[in-house]
Design an enzyme around this catalytic site. Sequence first.
Site, PDB file in Angstrom:
ATOM      1  N   GLU A 196     -31.351   4.531  18.439  1.00 39.90           N
ATOM      2  CA  GLU A 196     -31.737   3.921  19.703  1.00 39.90           C
ATOM      3  C   GLU A 196     -32.753   4.789  20.437  1.00 39.90           C
ATOM      4  OE1 GLU A 196     -28.132   3.100  21.780  1.00 39.90           O
ATOM      5  OE2 GLU A 196     -28.878   1.189  22.501  1.00 39.90           O
TER       6      GLU A 196
ATOM      7  N   TRP B 272     -24.573   5.300  33.433  1.00 40.10           N
ATOM      8  CA  TRP B 272     -25.492   5.411  34.572  1.00 40.10           C
ATOM      9  C   TRP B 272     -26.538   4.309  34.610  1.00 40.10           C
ATOM     10  CZ3 TRP B 272     -30.188   5.512  32.367  1.00 40.10           C
ATOM     11  CH2 TRP B 272     -30.324   6.101  31.110  1.00 40.10           C
TER      12      TRP B 272
ATOM     13  N   LYS C 259     -14.054   6.269  36.145  1.00 38.30           N
ATOM     14  CA  LYS C 259     -14.811   7.508  35.999  1.00 38.30           C
ATOM     15  C   LYS C 259     -16.282   7.124  35.814  1.00 38.30           C
ATOM     16  CE  LYS C 259     -16.953  10.906  33.912  1.00 38.30           C
ATOM     17  NZ  LYS C 259     -18.378  10.678  33.645  1.00 38.30           N
TER      18      LYS C 259
ATOM     19  N   ALA D 135     -20.803   7.660  19.274  1.00 30.70           N
ATOM     20  CA  ALA D 135     -20.133   8.926  18.952  1.00 30.70           C
ATOM     21  C   ALA D 135     -18.959   9.178  19.889  1.00 30.70           C
ATOM     22  CB  ALA D 135     -21.136  10.076  19.024  1.00 30.70           C
TER      23      ALA D 135
ATOM     24  N   GLY E 286     -20.767   3.263  26.422  1.00 30.38           N
ATOM     25  CA  GLY E 286     -21.480   4.502  26.156  1.00 30.38           C
ATOM     26  C   GLY E 286     -21.845   4.634  24.693  1.00 30.38           C
ATOM     27  N   SER E 287     -22.003   5.852  24.244  1.00 29.23           N
ATOM     28  CA  SER E 287     -22.485   6.089  22.889  1.00 29.23           C
ATOM     29  C   SER E 287     -21.398   5.813  21.854  1.00 29.23           C
ATOM     30  CB  SER E 287     -22.970   7.532  22.738  1.00 29.23           C
ATOM     31  OG  SER E 287     -21.883   8.426  22.646  1.00 29.23           O
TER      32      SER E 287
ATOM     33  N   GLU F 110     -17.883  -0.776  24.368  1.00 31.53           N
ATOM     34  CA  GLU F 110     -19.217  -1.367  24.281  1.00 31.53           C
ATOM     35  C   GLU F 110     -20.151  -0.215  23.998  1.00 31.53           C
ATOM     36  OE1 GLU F 110     -22.809  -1.944  24.956  1.00 31.53           O
ATOM     37  OE2 GLU F 110     -22.299  -2.186  27.074  1.00 31.53           O
TER      38      GLU F 110
ATOM     39  N   CYS G 271     -28.658  -0.976  26.147  1.00 33.35           N
ATOM     40  CA  CYS G 271     -28.254  -0.992  24.739  1.00 33.35           C
ATOM     41  C   CYS G 271     -28.593  -2.297  24.048  1.00 33.35           C
ATOM     42  CB  CYS G 271     -26.768  -0.709  24.612  1.00 33.35           C
ATOM     43  SG  CYS G 271     -25.765  -1.992  25.320  1.00 33.35           S
TER      44      CYS G 271
END
Length: 566
Positions: free
Chosen positions: A468, A238, A262, A318, A315-316, A337, A371
């Site tokens: 972060e 986002w 997505k 995890a 994204g993350s 990434e 990030c």
Amino acid sequence: MKSSRIKKLVENLSPLVPSPEGGGRCGNTWRKERFWQSDNMIKTVFTRTIIRPSTVRSISHSLRCNTNIPRREMGMGTENVVARLKSSGLLQTKGLIGGKWTDAYDGRTIQVNNPASGEVIASVACMGEKETKDAISSAYDALGHWSKLTAADRSSRLRNWYNLLNQHKEELGQLITLEQGKPLKEAIGEVGYGASFIEFFAEEAKRVYGDIIPSTLPDRRLFVLKQPIGVVGAITPWNFPLAMITRKVGPALACGCTVVIKPSEFTPLTALAAAELALQSGIPPGVLNVVMGDAPKIGNSLLESPQVRKITFTGSTAVGKKLMAGAADTVKKVSLELGGNAPCIVFDDADLEVALKGSLATKFRNSGQTCVCANRILVQEGIYEKFTSSFSDAVQNLKVGNGFTEGVVQGPLINEAAVQKVDSFVQDAISEGAKVLVGGKRHSLGFTFYEPTIIGDVKNEMLIARQEVFGPVAPVIRFKTEEEAIQIANDTNAGLAAYIFTSSIKRSWRVSEALEYGIVGVNEGLVSTEVAPFGGYKQSGLGREGSRYGLDEYLEIKYVCMGNMD
């Protein structure tokens, strides 16, 4: 530092073209964890970031499609912007499957809110497994035709898309500010930046070259072809709702691949507007599809389908690991990434004004929600007091507010959970002995605004330096020697971006080579560009985006041996 110089530094933030660091914990780790894990795991993640269980229950409920969330009606200003966007044809609320705008098959919707006010902008289709499978089928059916077009033809259509993105940069910028919150100048800057990937890869589409290999035998001819990998599943965040799409879709389409996007359900409207312009540019039905809504079902459908040959994700860390694991069953190619923990190292010999300008830019753009934002500012002891004093003066002058307000350089955080996470990190640092120099609390504007914050006397062992922040908080760490700075900077599992400020050319080379990061900015806080590779070391991801290296992520290499040629 004179007040006029401080004012100039602050003003420089407003028109900056934001870099595409869309990820790290884009959507924040708690948000992405929700995509793939149970409500029990949400509680585990929230506990680690010191967020109340009541908030967990509230947010867990709100993430489901078609929830009965109280609606906050739009004010006149928002209504006017939305009306203009509707009249332009760019405010779409349905998914795009096979070139057709499509509602969720069960009629479910999900609200899109303005983070600056809580107002509901629109309700969009909340899609799931069935819609995603149909989007994959459409992309697969379109692959044969699209991949067989000449590179020049694909290039021309991408160029048309680039032109349309630029023609509608004002509307797209307004849409980004509405659903993501960043200041309008910054949002328009993102449109220009995002469009640059389409332009660059429109040109690179004609430069996907193969090789002729000298044979070891006289009757053989050996050559190498590069061919599109196939259907690509692109999962985007986002914080850069346009640029993170174009950075993935541009090279994919240039190579001859087709795509199922997505986008984040926090910011689907920008993705849908970009898709509308793609259709207008002559990109055939099925080549580009957009589904949004039930993230676990969409993600699992992309992972399980043998027709999807590539997953690209920002994204993350995890969730990136879970995608890697999920892609193993069908042995998909994966590019990731992921999270960052960027050090910004200011040496004693740095030009103070250059260091201040660069640190402000890399820390506070997009309200710290990138990030590659400086997550730790390391300042050598000889310049520590002078730097923190001037840095504090500059940060105090940052104007916070609604992104449509003139002069605003920092908007809201994306949602309430993001605010609570940031505040929990600040409170943890204070409890461990750090000192708030500026800010340190929610902004008086309310909603999801947080004060631009500087925290001094931070230790690298503190939570705020280990994870972060993803918000407008600058933790400052004091160091003595170059060797110590490198050790602190590399003491992390992340390795996306790093920054150094020094007047020594020799030190620039030494430290750049020693830092375990995929991107290093020397005397510069804004390093991202479509012509350079973007990606990280260690657990910050796999592969590169942007530049000519970005094409390779969407290509298969085929070796052909022709025998009996004499």
